[in-house]
Motif scaffolding. Sequence first.
Motif, PDB file in Angstrom:
ATOM      1  N   ILE A  79       0.811  -1.223   0.000  1.00 56.58           N
ATOM      2  CA  ILE A  79       0.000   0.000   0.000  1.00 56.58           C
ATOM      3  C   ILE A  79       0.844   1.272   0.000  1.00 56.58           C
ATOM      4  CG2 ILE A  79      -1.887  -1.194   1.151  1.00 56.58           C
ATOM      5  CD1 ILE A  79      -1.187   0.103   3.714  1.00 56.58           C
ATOM      6  N   GLY A  80       2.116   1.163   0.342  1.00 56.68           N
ATOM      7  CA  GLY A  80       3.008   2.306   0.248  1.00 56.68           C
ATOM      8  C   GLY A  80       2.911   3.323   1.358  1.00 56.68           C
ATOM      9  N   GLU A  81       2.314   2.945   2.502  1.00 57.91           N
ATOM     10  CA  GLU A  81       2.220   3.851   3.645  1.00 57.91           C
ATOM     11  C   GLU A  81       2.601   3.118   4.929  1.00 57.91           C
ATOM     12  OE1 GLU A  81       1.876   6.965   3.453  1.00 57.91           O
ATOM     13  OE2 GLU A  81       1.013   7.281   1.456  1.00 57.91           O
ATOM     14  N   THR A  82       2.950   3.888   5.941  1.00 58.67           N
ATOM     15  CA  THR A  82       3.410   3.332   7.213  1.00 58.67           C
ATOM     16  C   THR A  82       2.281   2.587   7.933  1.00 58.67           C
ATOM     17  OG1 THR A  82       5.072   5.037   7.485  1.00 58.67           O
ATOM     18  CG2 THR A  82       4.325   3.934   9.490  1.00 58.67           C
ATOM     19  N   CYS A  83       2.614   1.461   8.546  1.00 60.49           N
ATOM     20  CA  CYS A  83       1.639   0.667   9.301  1.00 60.49           C
ATOM     21  C   CYS A  83       2.135   0.428  10.727  1.00 60.49           C
ATOM     22  CB  CYS A  83       1.377  -0.675   8.613  1.00 60.49           C
ATOM     23  SG  CYS A  83       0.457  -0.514   7.073  1.00 60.49           S
ATOM     24  N   ASN A  84       1.180   0.370  11.658  1.00 65.82           N
ATOM     25  CA  ASN A  84       1.482   0.176  13.072  1.00 65.82           C
ATOM     26  C   ASN A  84       0.694  -1.004  13.631  1.00 65.82           C
ATOM     27  OD1 ASN A  84       2.813   2.814  13.090  1.00 65.82           O
ATOM     28  ND2 ASN A  84       0.731   3.631  13.008  1.00 65.82           N
ATOM     29  N   PHE A  85       1.307  -1.711  14.550  1.00 72.49           N
ATOM     30  CA  PHE A  85       0.647  -2.776  15.312  1.00 72.49           C
ATOM     31  C   PHE A  85       0.602  -2.285  16.754  1.00 72.49           C
ATOM     32  CE2 PHE A  85       1.107  -6.928  17.655  1.00 72.49           C
ATOM     33  CZ  PHE A  85      -0.155  -7.410  17.357  1.00 72.49           C
ATOM     34  N   THR A  86      -0.590  -2.089  17.300  1.00 71.75           N
ATOM     35  CA  THR A  86      -0.735  -1.447  18.603  1.00 71.75           C
ATOM     36  C   THR A  86      -1.602  -2.266  19.546  1.00 71.75           C
ATOM     37  OG1 THR A  86      -2.717  -0.197  17.936  1.00 71.75           O
ATOM     38  CG2 THR A  86      -0.581   0.835  17.513  1.00 71.75           C
ATOM     39  N   MET A  87      -1.496  -1.935  20.836  1.00 73.24           N
ATOM     40  CA  MET A  87      -2.332  -2.557  21.857  1.00 73.24           C
ATOM     41  C   MET A  87      -2.816  -1.497  22.830  1.00 73.24           C
ATOM     42  SD  MET A  87      -0.501  -6.194  22.787  1.00 73.24           S
ATOM     43  CE  MET A  87      -1.973  -6.743  23.672  1.00 73.24           C
ATOM     44  N   LEU A  88      -3.907  -1.808  23.500  1.00 71.69           N
ATOM     45  CA  LEU A  88      -4.411  -0.959  24.572  1.00 71.69           C
ATOM     46  C   LEU A  88      -3.620  -1.263  25.836  1.00 71.69           C
ATOM     47  CD1 LEU A  88      -6.595   0.970  25.760  1.00 71.69           C
ATOM     48  CD2 LEU A  88      -7.984  -1.070  26.179  1.00 71.69           C
ATOM     49  N   ASP A  89      -3.091  -0.226  26.469  1.00 73.99           N
ATOM     50  CA  ASP A  89      -2.365  -0.394  27.725  1.00 73.99           C
ATOM     51  C   ASP A  89      -2.811   0.704  28.675  1.00 73.99           C
ATOM     52  OD1 ASP A  89      -0.645  -1.232  29.692  1.00 73.99           O
ATOM     53  OD2 ASP A  89       1.116  -0.254  28.848  1.00 73.99           O
ATOM     54  N   GLY A  90      -3.715   0.358  29.575  1.00 71.81           N
ATOM     55  CA  GLY A  90      -4.241   1.339  30.511  1.00 71.81           C
ATOM     56  C   GLY A  90      -5.069   2.386  29.794  1.00 71.81           C
ATOM     57  N   ALA A  91      -4.655   3.646  29.886  1.00 74.54           N
ATOM     58  CA  ALA A  91      -5.400   4.752  29.287  1.00 74.54           C
ATOM     59  C   ALA A  91      -4.698   5.299  28.056  1.00 74.54           C
ATOM     60  CB  ALA A  91      -5.597   5.860  30.315  1.00 74.54           C
ATOM     61  N   SER A  92      -3.898   4.468  27.389  1.00 68.42           N
ATOM     62  CA  SER A  92      -3.220   4.925  26.178  1.00 68.42           C
ATOM     63  C   SER A  92      -3.023   3.761  25.216  1.00 68.42           C
ATOM     64  CB  SER A  92      -1.874   5.573  26.525  1.00 68.42           C
ATOM     65  OG  SER A  92      -1.012   4.632  27.139  1.00 68.42           O
ATOM     66  N   VAL A  93      -2.614   4.108  24.007  1.00 72.85           N
ATOM     67  CA  VAL A  93      -2.271   3.119  22.985  1.00 72.85           C
ATOM     68  C   VAL A  93      -0.755   2.985  22.961  1.00 72.85           C
ATOM     69  CG1 VAL A  93      -2.281   2.618  20.512  1.00 72.85           C
ATOM     70  CG2 VAL A  93      -4.289   3.676  21.585  1.00 72.85           C
ATOM     71  N   VAL A  94      -0.260   1.756  22.978  1.00 72.52           N
ATOM     72  CA  VAL A  94       1.185   1.540  22.925  1.00 72.52           C
ATOM     73  C   VAL A  94       1.534   0.864  21.601  1.00 72.52           C
ATOM     74  CG1 VAL A  94       1.039  -0.682  24.131  1.00 72.52           C
ATOM     75  CG2 VAL A  94       3.194   0.568  24.098  1.00 72.52           C
ATOM     76  N   TYR A  95       2.595   1.337  20.959  1.00 70.54           N
ATOM     77  CA  TYR A  95       3.067   0.772  19.702  1.00 70.54           C
ATOM     78  C   TYR A  95       3.891  -0.477  19.998  1.00 70.54           C
ATOM     79  CZ  TYR A  95       1.671   4.762  16.829  1.00 70.54           C
ATOM     80  OH  TYR A  95       0.945   5.701  16.150  1.00 70.54           O
ATOM     81  N   ILE A  96       3.455  -1.610  19.456  1.00 73.76           N
ATOM     82  CA  ILE A  96       4.181  -2.870  19.612  1.00 73.76           C
ATOM     83  C   ILE A  96       5.185  -3.040  18.477  1.00 73.76           C
ATOM     84  CG2 ILE A  96       3.970  -5.375  19.790  1.00 73.76           C
ATOM     85  CD1 ILE A  96       2.805  -3.834  22.151  1.00 73.76           C
ATOM     86  N   ASP A  97       4.774  -2.696  17.275  1.00 79.27           N
ATOM     87  CA  ASP A  97       5.661  -2.786  16.112  1.00 79.27           C
ATOM     88  C   ASP A  97       5.228  -1.740  15.086  1.00 79.27           C
ATOM     89  OD1 ASP A  97       7.716  -3.617  14.512  1.00 79.27           O
ATOM     90  OD2 ASP A  97       6.932  -5.632  14.145  1.00 79.27           O
ATOM     91  N   ARG A  98       6.140  -1.432  14.175  1.00 78.36           N
ATOM     92  CA  ARG A  98       5.889  -0.380  13.201  1.00 78.36           C
ATOM     93  C   ARG A  98       6.802  -0.600  12.002  1.00 78.36           C
ATOM     94  NH1 ARG A  98       4.023   4.924  13.399  1.00 78.36           N
ATOM     95  NH2 ARG A  98       5.102   6.444  12.091  1.00 78.36           N
ATOM     96  N   VAL A  99       6.260  -0.422  10.815  1.00 85.50           N
ATOM     97  CA  VAL A  99       7.047  -0.486   9.588  1.00 85.50           C
ATOM     98  C   VAL A  99       6.834   0.818   8.832  1.00 85.50           C
ATOM     99  CG1 VAL A  99       7.437  -1.655   7.392  1.00 85.50           C
ATOM    100  CG2 VAL A  99       6.907  -2.998   9.441  1.00 85.50           C
ATOM    101  N   GLU A 100       7.924   1.514   8.571  1.00 86.64           N
ATOM    102  CA  GLU A 100       7.858   2.816   7.908  1.00 86.64           C
ATOM    103  C   GLU A 100       7.788   2.665   6.390  1.00 86.64           C
ATOM    104  OE1 GLU A 100       7.698   5.795   9.141  1.00 86.64           O
ATOM    105  OE2 GLU A 100       8.367   5.670  11.233  1.00 86.64           O
TER     106      GLU A 100
END
Length: 263
Positions: free
Chosen positions: A97-118
């Motif tokens: 798709i040619g755009e950055t993708c993120n793999f995230t999880m809910l952690d308490g009251a925020s979103v945390v990035y687990i992995d990311r490909v630019e």
Amino acid sequence: MPLDNSAIARALAMIERIAWSERPLTLAELGEALALPKATVHRIALALEQQGMLLREPGGKRFGSGHRFAALAVAALRNSPQRGARHAVMQRLVDDIGETCNFTMLDGASVVYIDRVEAHWPLRLHLQPGSRVPLHCTASGKLFLSHLRNSARARLLASLRLDRHTENTITDIRKLERALEKIRAQKVGTDNEEFLAGLVAVAVPVLDAKKRVCAALAVHGPTARLTLEQALGHVGKLRMAATELGASLTADAPVLRRTGKSR
């Protein structure tokens, strides 16, 4: 001092039981599931609560996962043997798709990035694994909020500061709740320049072995080359990749052994 393996095994079984439950559990439910006396369950639960592994709900009758356990779970997933396989899935998606993708999880009251490909573009946002972003104004965050139980979502929304980040940030709780209803129905989270001006994002759920939303896969890009409508056009590919990511989570998950009666 030698470790009491029996006590350790019981404590781990309790943590595991609560982690796999779709809702907080009472001491009576834990005792029945683990085949342990009420006094023993009470003693273990209190000890785990003091260590931050369990969290007692308001009213004190039910126990859920605590902040320390949640942080441990995120760290374990970020460093799991399946991380390479998940990263490969995301790399193929980004190449497509040619755009950055993120793999995230809910952690308490925020979103945390687990992995990311630019993506291979000079104009991009740098957020490394471990970074945290708000819930109320991000595609993944709103997706997570929309899939919480009504009571859990109400408690979390009541505790959140709906800070304004851009002109598009939703800071009215009633408007946010209406947006969450739409997201829950469509199973697609959106960020229309709500977190950062000039940036749009779309997120889809990643499901665990019990078909529960446990993570999110998102694509984002600057409006200079990606409109929200164009991002929504990638939802089909995101969902296919999310299915692969969910399978990797199943590979990570241990087999839940029942130590007591089946329910």
